[in-house]
Design a protein around this motif. Structure first.
Motif, short mmCIF file in Angstrom:
data_model
loop_
_atom_site.label_atom_id
_atom_site.label_comp_id
_atom_site.label_asym_id
_atom_site.label_seq_id
_atom_site.Cartn_x
_atom_site.Cartn_y
_atom_site.Cartn_z
N PRO A 5 0.66 -0.79 -0.28
CA PRO A 5 -0.26 0.20 -0.07
C PRO A 5 1.05 1.32 -0.01
CG PRO A 5 -0.62 -1.75 1.80
CD PRO A 5 0.30 -2.00 1.46
N PRO A 6 0.03 2.32 -0.24
CA PRO A 6 -0.83 2.42 -1.08
C PRO A 6 -0.98 1.64 -2.47
CG PRO A 6 -0.07 4.78 -0.85
CD PRO A 6 1.39 4.20 -0.48
N PHE A 10 -4.31 5.97 -7.83
CA PHE A 10 -3.84 6.96 -6.66
C PHE A 10 -4.80 8.20 -6.67
CE2 PHE A 10 -0.49 4.45 -7.91
CZ PHE A 10 -0.19 3.85 -6.31
N SER A 14 -2.99 9.40 -1.51
CA SER A 14 -2.21 8.00 -1.76
C SER A 14 -0.80 8.72 -2.16
CB SER A 14 -2.71 7.07 -2.69
OG SER A 14 -3.28 7.43 -3.25
N LYS A 18 3.15 7.58 -1.37
CA LYS A 18 3.66 6.58 -2.06
C LYS A 18 4.67 7.21 -2.71
CE LYS A 18 3.28 2.90 -4.14
NZ LYS A 18 3.16 1.30 -3.64
#
Length: 140
Positions: A5-6, A10, A14, A18
């Motif tokens: 995750p995430p 997206f 998120s 990342k």
């Protein structure tokens, strides 16, 4: 199946998470840790090198951090859509002779549904700097 995750698709939150996770991992300078973020068959272009597979990525990173000493990186989210994220970045390092460099680049990332990166395209340019010009120092 392992997830990282995430997961895509997206959104801004998120995608930023990342990017931060990638920055944190790369600043560890641990090839094994970093390589776990990529699919077993991930395809990379890094400057003029073309790599396929997690094992090749791990070997590349080992070589990279043997050359690029005291490496320190900052990544910035540029854009995102679906399972793709683009970032711009800069990092500083010195070579074996003690010369300092700042490297600037852009990356395009594509992710598998499990959140592992399956494709990375990176264009990078190096600029010589003096030690006094360093901006990216490790946290105290």
């Amino acid at each position: 199946m392992t997830q990282r995750p995430p997961l895509p698709p997206f959104d801004e939150t998120s995608a930023r998470a990342k990017v931060q996770a990638a920055e944190d991992a790369w600043n560890s300078r641990d090839p094994g840790r970093v390589a776990l973020a990529y699919t077993e068959d991930c395809v990379w272009r890094n400057r003029d090198e073309f790599l396929t597979g997690r094992a090749a990525i791990r070997e590349f990173l080992q070589r990279k951090w043997e050359k690029e000493r005291d490496y320190r990186l900052r990544k910035e989210l540029w854009s995102w859509s679906g399972n793709r994220i683009s970032v711009c970045f800069r990092y500083e390092w010195h070579d074996a002779g003690g010369r300092w460099w700042r490297s600037y680049g852009n990356e395009q990332w594509e992710f598998a549904p499990d959140g592992l990166m399956r494709r990375r395209e990176a264009s990078i340019n190096d600029v010589p700097i003096t030690e006094a010009e360093r901006e990216l120092t490790p946290p105290a």
